[in-house]
Write an enzyme that holds these catalytic residues in place. Structure first.
Site, mmCIF file in Angstrom:
data_model
loop_
_atom_site.group_PDB
_atom_site.id
_atom_site.type_symbol
_atom_site.label_atom_id
_atom_site.label_comp_id
_atom_site.label_asym_id
_atom_site.label_seq_id
_atom_site.Cartn_x
_atom_site.Cartn_y
_atom_site.Cartn_z
ATOM 1 N N ARG A 140 11.098 -13.891 -15.942
ATOM 2 C CA ARG A 140 10.864 -14.795 -14.794
ATOM 3 C C ARG A 140 9.834 -14.719 -13.847
ATOM 4 O O ARG A 140 9.114 -15.680 -13.228
ATOM 5 C CB ARG A 140 12.101 -14.703 -13.691
ATOM 6 C CG ARG A 140 12.060 -13.237 -13.166
ATOM 7 C CD ARG A 140 13.441 -13.295 -12.450
ATOM 8 N NE ARG A 140 13.559 -11.963 -11.668
ATOM 9 C CZ ARG A 140 13.940 -10.903 -12.070
ATOM 10 N NH1 ARG A 140 14.140 -10.703 -13.268
ATOM 11 N NH2 ARG A 140 13.990 -9.879 -11.110
ATOM 12 N N HIS A 141 9.157 -13.497 -13.969
ATOM 13 C CA HIS A 141 7.707 -13.183 -13.287
ATOM 14 C C HIS A 141 6.532 -13.956 -13.814
ATOM 15 O O HIS A 141 5.606 -14.337 -13.155
ATOM 16 C CB HIS A 141 7.400 -11.832 -13.450
ATOM 17 C CG HIS A 141 8.652 -10.941 -12.693
ATOM 18 N ND1 HIS A 141 8.883 -11.295 -11.353
ATOM 19 C CD2 HIS A 141 9.486 -10.190 -13.259
ATOM 20 C CE1 HIS A 141 10.023 -10.352 -11.024
ATOM 21 N NE2 HIS A 141 10.508 -9.787 -11.891
ATOM 22 N N ASP A 188 -15.130 0.553 1.494
ATOM 23 C CA ASP A 188 -16.053 0.553 2.923
ATOM 24 C C ASP A 188 -16.086 2.144 3.283
ATOM 25 O O ASP A 188 -15.498 2.909 2.725
ATOM 26 C CB ASP A 188 -15.531 -0.555 3.698
ATOM 27 C CG ASP A 188 -14.045 -0.168 4.549
ATOM 28 O OD1 ASP A 188 -13.607 0.945 4.321
ATOM 29 O OD2 ASP A 188 -13.916 -1.032 5.464
ATOM 30 N N HIS A 189 -16.497 2.212 4.681
ATOM 31 C CA HIS A 189 -16.584 3.390 5.222
ATOM 32 C C HIS A 189 -15.323 4.141 5.373
ATOM 33 O O HIS A 189 -15.134 5.349 5.141
ATOM 34 C CB HIS A 189 -17.041 3.408 6.300
ATOM 35 C CG HIS A 189 -16.619 2.314 7.269
ATOM 36 N ND1 HIS A 189 -16.947 1.234 7.032
ATOM 37 C CD2 HIS A 189 -16.043 2.474 8.591
ATOM 38 C CE1 HIS A 189 -16.388 0.329 8.247
ATOM 39 N NE2 HIS A 189 -15.947 1.187 8.960
ATOM 40 N N HIS A 194 5.950 -6.755 -11.447
ATOM 41 C CA HIS A 194 6.349 -8.232 -10.956
ATOM 42 C C HIS A 194 5.559 -9.114 -10.849
ATOM 43 O O HIS A 194 5.372 -10.454 -11.029
ATOM 44 C CB HIS A 194 7.149 -7.976 -9.666
ATOM 45 C CG HIS A 194 8.641 -7.531 -9.651
ATOM 46 N ND1 HIS A 194 9.465 -7.574 -8.563
ATOM 47 C CD2 HIS A 194 9.292 -6.848 -10.697
ATOM 48 C CE1 HIS A 194 10.546 -7.046 -8.979
ATOM 49 N NE2 HIS A 194 10.449 -6.583 -10.224
ATOM 50 N N THR A 199 -7.053 0.013 5.611
ATOM 51 C CA THR A 199 -5.705 -0.323 5.592
ATOM 52 C C THR A 199 -5.518 -0.867 4.048
ATOM 53 O O THR A 199 -4.286 -1.040 3.855
ATOM 54 C CB THR A 199 -5.470 -1.422 6.563
ATOM 55 O OG1 THR A 199 -6.288 -2.476 6.284
ATOM 56 C CG2 THR A 199 -5.466 -0.853 7.919
ATOM 57 N N CYS A 252 -10.252 0.553 1.621
ATOM 58 C CA CYS A 252 -10.727 0.411 2.802
ATOM 59 C C CYS A 252 -9.842 1.164 3.853
ATOM 60 O O CYS A 252 -8.754 2.008 3.687
ATOM 61 C CB CYS A 252 -10.820 -1.109 3.452
ATOM 62 S SG CYS A 252 -9.533 -2.245 3.625
HETATM 63 C C1 RB5 Z 1 -12.796 -0.572 9.457
HETATM 64 O O1 RB5 Z 1 -13.072 -0.145 10.566
HETATM 65 C C2 RB5 Z 1 -11.394 -1.276 8.918
HETATM 66 O O2 RB5 Z 1 -11.286 -2.568 9.660
HETATM 67 C C3 RB5 Z 1 -11.403 -1.638 7.162
HETATM 68 O O3 RB5 Z 1 -11.664 -0.252 6.672
HETATM 69 C C4 RB5 Z 1 -10.330 -2.087 6.839
HETATM 70 O O4 RB5 Z 1 -9.076 -1.546 7.421
HETATM 71 C C5 RB5 Z 1 -10.061 -3.518 7.039
HETATM 72 O O5 RB5 Z 1 -9.012 -4.229 6.732
#
Ligand code: RB5
Length: 148
Positions: A131-132, A7-8, A97, A66, A64
């Site tokens: 085991r995995h 995404d952005h 794993h 996070t 993205c």
């Molecule tokens: C976008 O602002 C942000 O929410 C997205 O890139 C991501 O981190 C969502 O999980």
């Protein structure tokens, strides 16, 4: 073939990762997005992950802000195992794993060199099986009960 999407929040890192893949002559298919304009990560995660499900691609890289939104979407699809990775060690474990066929990266929290280290670790690690495998079988049973 690796599916790649963002995404952005992950656009700039995606473009850098593509340069790394080009250097290594690793083939990829880019599912967007194509700028830093604000957009919605499910729009790009879904087609990339479906390309893995259909075997058009054997794995996917999703980026993205996070890595969380992307991995939440990815794990809604049967047979997909994905998590957001922030360092080399967790990336190795994600493959060793969990035999993850999709990796998510936190574009707002890692730089290009960290991303390349993480990808090298994920791409270069073998699934440990043993085991995995039993645990992945348990996940399959849960999928069969809860997903069409
Ligand atoms: C976008 O602002 C942000 O929410 C997205 O890139 C991501 O981190 C969502 O999980």
């Amino acid at each position: 073939m690796i599916a790649i999407a963002c995404d952005h929040g992950g656009y700039e890192l995606k473009e850098e990762i593509k340069k790394y893949l080009d250097e290594k002559e690793i083939k990829y298919k880019d599912f967007g997005c194509n700028s830093t304009d604000r957009t919605d990560y499910p729009l790009y995660a879904e087609p990339a992950v479906k390309a893995v499900q259909s075997k058009e691609c054997d794995k996917a890289i999703l980026i993205c802000g996070t890595g969380f939104g992307m991995s939440i979407v990815a794990n809604k699809f049967k047979g997909i195992r994905c998590a957001s990775c922030w360092n080399e060690e967790v990336a190795k474990l994600l493959k060793a794993h969990n035999n993850a066929n999709v990796i998510a990266l936190p574009g707002r929290f890692i730089n290009v060199s960290q991303a390349v280290t993480i990808l090298r670790a994920w791409l270069g690690t073998e699934f440990m099986a043993g085991r995995h495998t039993d645990r992945l079988e348990m996940i399959k049973e849960i999928e069969n009960e809860n997903m069409k």
